[in-house]
Design an enzyme around this catalytic site. Structure first.
Site, mmCIF file in Angstrom:
data_model
loop_
_atom_site.group_PDB
_atom_site.id
_atom_site.type_symbol
_atom_site.label_atom_id
_atom_site.label_comp_id
_atom_site.label_asym_id
_atom_site.label_seq_id
_atom_site.Cartn_x
_atom_site.Cartn_y
_atom_site.Cartn_z
ATOM 1 N N LEU A 96 18.803 20.169 -14.217
ATOM 2 C CA LEU A 96 18.200 21.290 -14.928
ATOM 3 C C LEU A 96 17.054 21.874 -14.110
ATOM 4 O O LEU A 96 16.179 21.141 -13.639
ATOM 5 C CB LEU A 96 17.682 20.808 -16.293
ATOM 6 C CG LEU A 96 16.940 21.832 -17.141
ATOM 7 C CD1 LEU A 96 17.862 22.960 -17.566
ATOM 8 C CD2 LEU A 96 16.330 21.151 -18.356
ATOM 9 N N HIS A 97 17.072 23.184 -13.922
ATOM 10 C CA HIS A 97 15.979 23.842 -13.220
ATOM 11 C C HIS A 97 15.867 25.292 -13.675
ATOM 12 O O HIS A 97 16.849 25.929 -14.017
ATOM 13 C CB HIS A 97 16.119 23.751 -11.696
ATOM 14 C CG HIS A 97 17.389 24.320 -11.138
ATOM 15 N ND1 HIS A 97 18.602 23.670 -11.210
ATOM 16 C CD2 HIS A 97 17.618 25.475 -10.475
ATOM 17 C CE1 HIS A 97 19.526 24.388 -10.615
ATOM 18 N NE2 HIS A 97 18.965 25.496 -10.166
ATOM 19 N N THR A 98 14.632 25.765 -13.684
ATOM 20 C CA THR A 98 14.333 27.127 -14.091
ATOM 21 C C THR A 98 13.733 27.856 -12.901
ATOM 22 O O THR A 98 12.824 27.346 -12.245
ATOM 23 C CB THR A 98 13.339 27.130 -15.275
ATOM 24 O OG1 THR A 98 13.880 26.312 -16.316
ATOM 25 C CG2 THR A 98 13.108 28.529 -15.794
#
Length: 136
Positions: A96-98
């Site tokens: 998960l990464h933004t």
């Protein structure tokens, strides 16, 4: 998780240009930025998608993302930011990464990275809205 480059960055085993290192996540410069100053924010634990992020972690993680959006804008003199996340499709690293990308007027980035479409009519749009609402 062994073999995950983002887990390696969180653990300090893979070098990165860190911007933040907090209990709720780690932020670092993207090595292939859309624009210079493009930051990635990741949770400390290995999670693949947004659906995997525990409800109790939402406020802390997205609070960090929000603070970074403000910091990228003010720290770089940007006109604004583009904040985005891929889940599964187009997710180059399965952690998960933004993305927090600095924006300036006239920077050449047009809307989203994918083509836009239209609904044939209001009935079609209502049908899609109903399907999503029922799944929720």
């Amino acid at each position: 998780m062994a073999g995950c480059v983002f887990c390696g960055i969180v653990a300090g085993e893979v070098p990165a240009f860190r911007v933040a290192d907090e209990p709720d996540g780690v932020a670092f410069l993207d090595t292939r930025p859309v624009f210079k100053g493009h930051v990635l924010v990741v949770p400390r634990t290995h999670l693949v998608t947004l659906a995997d992020l525990p409800t109790g972690s939402l406020a802390g993680y997205f609070g960090l993302v929000r603070r970074l959006a403000v910091a990228v804008e003010s720290g770089l003199g940007a006109g604004g930011t583009f904040v985005a996340m891929n889940n599964k499709v187009s997710q180059s690293v399965p952690h998960l990464h933004t993305h927090v990308v600095p924006r300036t007027k006239g920077d050449g980035l047009r809307g989203f990275f994918w083509p836009r479409t239209r609904y044939a009519d209001d009935a079609e749009a209502a049908g899609y809205a109903t399907r999503v609402a029922e799944a929720l």
